[in-house]
Design a protein around this motif. Structure first.
Motif, short mmCIF file in Angstrom:
data_model
loop_
_atom_site.label_atom_id
_atom_site.label_comp_id
_atom_site.label_asym_id
_atom_site.label_seq_id
_atom_site.Cartn_x
_atom_site.Cartn_y
_atom_site.Cartn_z
N LEU A 1 8.64 50.06 29.87
CA LEU A 1 8.34 49.51 28.56
C LEU A 1 7.02 50.11 28.06
CD1 LEU A 1 9.75 47.37 26.75
CD2 LEU A 1 8.03 45.75 27.54
N PRO A 2 6.97 50.67 26.83
CA PRO A 2 5.72 51.25 26.32
C PRO A 2 4.58 50.25 26.34
CG PRO A 2 7.57 51.85 24.91
CD PRO A 2 8.08 50.83 25.87
N GLY A 3 3.36 50.78 26.37
CA GLY A 3 2.19 49.92 26.49
C GLY A 3 1.98 48.99 25.31
N ASN A 4 2.44 49.36 24.10
CA ASN A 4 2.25 48.50 22.93
C ASN A 4 3.45 47.60 22.66
OD1 ASN A 4 3.95 50.53 22.17
ND2 ASN A 4 2.93 50.98 20.23
N MET A 5 4.32 47.46 23.67
CA MET A 5 5.47 46.58 23.55
C MET A 5 5.45 45.56 24.69
SD MET A 5 8.52 49.25 22.46
CE MET A 5 9.61 47.93 21.90
N LYS A 6 5.99 44.39 24.44
CA LYS A 6 6.14 43.38 25.47
C LYS A 6 7.44 42.61 25.23
CE LYS A 6 3.58 39.64 23.15
NZ LYS A 6 2.47 38.67 23.29
N THR A 7 7.92 41.97 26.26
CA THR A 7 9.19 41.25 26.18
C THR A 7 9.03 39.88 26.82
OG1 THR A 7 11.52 41.29 26.83
CG2 THR A 7 9.97 42.35 28.33
N SER A 8 9.79 38.92 26.33
CA SER A 8 9.71 37.55 26.85
C SER A 8 11.01 36.82 26.56
CB SER A 8 8.53 36.80 26.21
OG SER A 8 8.68 36.75 24.80
N CYS A 9 11.10 35.63 27.11
CA CYS A 9 12.27 34.77 26.91
C CYS A 9 11.77 33.41 26.47
CB CYS A 9 13.07 34.67 28.21
SG CYS A 9 14.51 33.56 28.12
N PHE A 10 12.46 32.80 25.52
CA PHE A 10 12.02 31.50 25.00
C PHE A 10 13.23 30.64 24.71
CE2 PHE A 10 10.72 28.50 21.76
CZ PHE A 10 9.53 28.03 22.26
N ASN A 11 13.09 29.35 25.05
CA ASN A 11 14.14 28.38 24.77
C ASN A 11 13.52 27.21 24.04
OD1 ASN A 11 15.91 25.88 25.45
ND2 ASN A 11 17.20 27.63 25.92
N VAL A 12 14.16 26.78 22.96
CA VAL A 12 13.57 25.75 22.11
C VAL A 12 13.57 24.39 22.79
CG1 VAL A 12 14.18 26.95 20.01
CG2 VAL A 12 15.79 25.32 20.98
N GLY A 13 14.49 24.18 23.73
CA GLY A 13 14.62 22.85 24.33
C GLY A 13 13.79 22.65 25.57
N ASN A 14 13.64 23.70 26.36
CA ASN A 14 12.90 23.57 27.60
C ASN A 14 12.34 24.93 27.99
OD1 ASN A 14 15.11 24.97 29.00
ND2 ASN A 14 16.25 23.07 28.65
N SER A 15 11.78 24.97 29.17
CA SER A 15 11.11 26.20 29.61
C SER A 15 11.86 26.87 30.75
CB SER A 15 9.67 25.87 30.06
OG SER A 15 9.70 24.91 31.10
N LYS A 16 13.17 26.74 30.79
CA LYS A 16 13.92 27.27 31.93
C LYS A 16 13.98 28.79 31.94
CE LYS A 16 18.45 26.60 29.69
NZ LYS A 16 18.06 25.66 28.65
N CYS A 17 13.56 29.47 30.85
CA CYS A 17 13.51 30.94 30.89
C CYS A 17 12.09 31.46 30.83
CB CYS A 17 14.37 31.54 29.78
SG CYS A 17 13.68 31.37 28.13
N ASP A 18 11.11 30.57 31.03
CA ASP A 18 9.72 31.01 31.04
C ASP A 18 9.48 31.97 32.20
OD1 ASP A 18 9.25 29.47 28.90
OD2 ASP A 18 8.06 27.93 29.91
#
Length: 862
Positions: A279-296
């Protein structure tokens, strides 16, 4: 279907249709306090309002906080309002506006807290999935993952780790299923010193499946090596396992070492990502769920060689997020960007593979203020490119968010649904790298650099590399500044601004038709024209209108038409932002808003929402009905009632959409109508009541007397009056019907001398009398002549009938009295009418006769 708010564990979700649904809570306060809640509100197709009433159903004075502000996708916002002592009835109300088959994104609310409650009549036990180990606690705590609790629990109970599991806030444990292909994913390791990358397989965390069951699958073996892809353009490999950006002033295509740009050139800065090893240095990736944090803590996207794709996530309704941060945009050193002109653009190539209702969102954040959705794509989409244009030098964060389904669930049924991005290209990035060099302008002093900025509207001449201004009525391309071909001609009937940044109409238009020159002046129509069209109705009967603003011409190319979303209009005041920011205000040549009347859903005032830009670029003005692939079909509007041709203004939008791959287009037909003075009337085709039939091309008819051509000397005629007392008046009147405006004025009436009628009557009578006398004299003369001829003829006949060989009797040798000289009549030369009259008059005055000696026909003896 019954619409209502739906509990979703630790949050509550609003309805997804266009019904109006309220969540109501009543509380009595002994003293003033506050109400606080967290929410997620990402879709402007649903109206979300929070207001308070007293026990007489009168709304409290909280108008400023009535409309709740939009939030970013996957982000929670907070809202707080003061409460007065006494009874307070709290309303959370949502109203969806569905103008298609796509459902709205619901509003989510959690953590509603009310301060100022002096007492309560009883204590409530903690609900299942929560616990409290302190008597009289203000709230209950949520049970962590792999634990559960029943109602009123003081602590949480652990699940059997080997056979059962639970999500956060569970009231019971569930049996672990057998592992399948949906429970693991693959990644690529960074390149090693040999230029190889390994394919690794990992279980999706948290792992909930079992490998020891009979039908369970095993994790595939990791470690397979493959060749690393090359470095991206502008980067190079110096023999290590990673790619490094080229130093300033150098360039590389990614496969060779960085080389300095030649003299007279400069690096073309930007980013072009088309190989995905890391992944390039000026990019980042994440996961988010509105109900809980099970993909944190999970990666939302994964690199995969020639593309980057969405990851597994914890459940199908997770948001898988990819961010790209660029600190600013600026044009090349060789030119200076004009205010409001294009500074750069970002383009990405993608495809989606979906079996459910997946959605890919592309969002933009300016100066870290708020993230707003620019475009979205639902369902499976073939490989395609999308371009977004940058007009402002600011800090940008671009976000791609992918969600497999927005239905509330905790399982992974659509793990194979994904999005792939093959390349991302950003031009004119401030901290970018160079894959090539381009010519730049040379200055008189080469101190430290061979390039100097060109003034706005100047291109670089190829022969000398010097700056030279673009010709009149051309604009300078942001992508090409080298050579005169960089100056693009403006469309017909348009001119360029002083800095050659854009083209516009100065409200004047000239046309030559059938040896007749038509001049138009639309300056009185240069102010923004508006049209409220409708009403239309949603599937549930909600009434709404389409509201259009049109900035026809003038204003030096400035876009004067503004459309706003007044639901959250107070946010514009809170944010120090210009019209180019992605706030609730848009400026364009043509823009559109959706208006919800106050009586439609019980609102106190009409609401404006969903403001979009229909046209931000002026193409030209012409009599023709086609310009740059924009065709005004003849059946769109009835034929004009006069011989005066319609004038057509053409515009386009530089932003593309899912259905409009080349952007939206707009055509405004200007029609001369003397019966509609002033601003006139704007209308849309009857067959396309929304102004468009395909969602991409919009048509408008603007009828006004100001759309008529300027008057010329061909538009009036003169009328001569009677001659009175030696004078005659000449008046000038317009041709009817009058199909012109302004221009030349009617000449003043003209007064000229003339002869009286009595004089001409006398002259006519004298001439008539003379003619009558002459005719009578001629008649008498020719009648007398005819009588003599008849007499001679009869005598000749009698002589011919005499006895054969007998000579006729001798006539008298003298001319008898009263006879004319026959020889003179027979042998004389032909005379004119005047000569004959003179001869007749002479004969009448003579008193002698002329004798002629004739030979006798008789015997001499007789």
């Amino acid at each position: 279907m019954h619409s209502s708010w739906i509990p979703r564990g630790n949050y509550i979700e609003s309805n997804r249709d266009d019904c109006t649904v309220s969540l109501i809570y009543a509380v009595h306060l002994k003293k003033s306090g506050n109400v606080f809640f967290e929410y997620q509100y990402v879709d402007n197709n649903i109206f979300f309002e929070f207001f308070i009433q007293n026990d007489q159903c009168q709304e409290m004075d909280t108008t400023a906080a009535k409309w709740v502000r939009l939030t970013d996708n996957g982000e929670w916002g907070s809202h707080s309002v003061m409460l007065k002592s006494g009874t307070n009835i709290l309303y959370w109300r949502t109203t969806g506006i569905l103008m298609g088959s796509k459902a709205v994104k619901p509003v989510l609310v959690k953590n509603i807290t009310i301060e100022g409650v002096a007492y309560t009549s009883e204590c409530f036990p903690c609900k299942p999935g929560t616990f409290s180990n302190k008597p009289g606690s203000f709230n209950c705590q949520v049970c962590p993952r792999n634990t559960y609790s029943e109602k009123g629990a003081k602590e949480c109970t652990k699940c059997a780790e080997d056979s059962h599991f639970s999500e956060e806030g569970a009231s019971e444990c569930m049996e672990r299923p057998a592992c399948t292909t949906k429970d693991y994913f693959q990644i690529h390791t960074p390149c090693d010193e040999d230029g190889k990358t390994q394919i690794m397989y990992k279980w999706i965390e948290p792992k909930i499946c079992r490998e020891d069951l009979t039908d369970a699958i095993r994790l595939p073996p990791s470690g397979e090596k493959k060749d690393c892809p090359p470095c991206n353009p502008g980067f190079y490999n110096n023999g290590s396992s990673s790619c490094h950006p080229c130093p300033p002033g150098t360039f590389s295509d990614g496969t060779k070492e960085c080389r300095p740009c030649p003299a007279g050139t400069e690096p073309a800065l930007g980013f072009e990502y088309k190989w995905w090893n890391v992944l390039p240095g000026n990019m980042k990736t994440s996961c988010f769920n509105v109900g809980n944090s099970k993909c944190d803590g999970m990666n939302g996207w994964e690199v995969a060689g020639d593309h980057i794709q969405s990851g597994a996530g914890g459940s199908d309704n997770d948001y898988l997020i990819l961010n790209l941060h660029i600190p600013g945009f600026k044009p090349p050193t060789s030119m200076t960007g004009a205010m409001g002109s294009e500074l750069g653009r970002i383009t990405f190539v993608f495809e989606t593979l979906c079996s459910a209702d997946c959605v890919l969102y592309f969002m933009v954040d300016i100066n870290r203020k708020s993230t707003n959705v620019v475009e979205s794509w639902g369902g499976t989409k073939e490989k395609q490119a999308y371009t977004h244009i940058i007009f402002k030098n600011a800090t940008f964060t671009f976000t791609w968010a992918f969600q497999r389904t927005n239905q509330g669930q905790d399982n992974r049924r659509f793990i194979n649904d994904m999005v792939k991005i093959y390349s991302i290209t950003a031009t004119n990035a401030v901290d970018g790298v160079a894959s090539s060099c381009r010519a730049c302008a040379l200055g008189s002093e080469q101190s430290g650099s061979s390039c100097v900025p060109c003034p706005p509207g100047d291109y670089i001449e190829k022969e000398t590399n010097q700056c030279k201004e673009c010709p009149p009525d051309t604009y300078l391309s942001i992508h090409q500044v080298y050579g005169k071909e960089a100056c693009i001609p403006c469309g017909p009937g348009s001119r360029s601004t002083r800095d050659h940044s854009v083209c516009y109409s100065d409200c004047f238009f000239y046309h030559e038709k059938e040896n007749q020159s038509l001049h138009y002046d639309f300056s009185n129509l240069s102010s923004v024209g508006s049209l409220m069209n409708g009403p239309s109705f949603t599937t549930k009967g909600t009434k709404y209108f389409h509201f259009f603003n049109i900035s026809l011409c003038g204003h030096e190319g400035e876009k004067m038409a503004l459309c706003t979303n007044n639901i959250t209009d107070f946010t514009v005041k809170d944010m120090v932002a210009g019209p180019d920011d992605y706030t609730n205000l848009v400026g364009a040549f043509v823009c559109q808003s959706t208006i919800i009347p106050s009586e439609s859903k019980g609102f106190r005032a009409a609401l404006s929402s969903q403001s979009i830009i229909l046209a931000d670029t002026f193409l030209g003005v012409t009599i023709e009905t086609t310009l740059q692939n924009i065709n005004i079909k003849e059946d769109m509007f009835p034929a004009p009632p006069s011989h005066i041709p319609d004038v057509h203004f053409f515009y386009k939008s530089s932003t593309t959409t899912t259905s409009c791959v080349t952007g939206r287009s707009t055509a405004v037909k200007m029609r001369c109508n003397p019966a509609k003075p002033g601003a006139g009337v704007i209308s849309v085709p009857s067959k396309c009541p929304a102004g468009t039939c395909d969602g991409c091309t919009f048509y408008f008819l603007w009828e006004s007397a100001e759309a008529c051509p300027l008057c010329t000397e061909h538009d009036f005629h003169e009328i001569e009056g009677a001659c009175k007392r030696g004078f005659q008046e000449t008046l000038y009147v317009w041709n009817e019907p009058k199909w012109c405006m302004k221009g030349v004025s009617l000449p003043e009436k003209k007064l000229s001398t003339c002869e009286t009628v009595d004089f001409w009557l006398k002259v006519g009578a004298g001439v008539g009398a003379f003619t009558a006398v002459l005719l009578v004299a001629l008649t008498c003369y020719f009648w007398k002549k005819n009588q003599k001829l008849e007499y001679k003829y009869s005598k000749l006949v009698m002589t011919t009938n005499s006895k054969e060989c007998e000579l006729p009797a001798a006539d008298s040798c003298a001319i008898m009295e009263g006879e004319d000289n026959e020889e003179e009549v027979v042998y004389s030369n032909k005379q004119s009418l005047l000569g004959k009259l003179k001869s007749l008059a002479t004969k009448e005055k003579e008193d002698h006769f002329e004798s002629v000696q004739l030979k006798s026909s008789r015997s001499p003896n007789i």
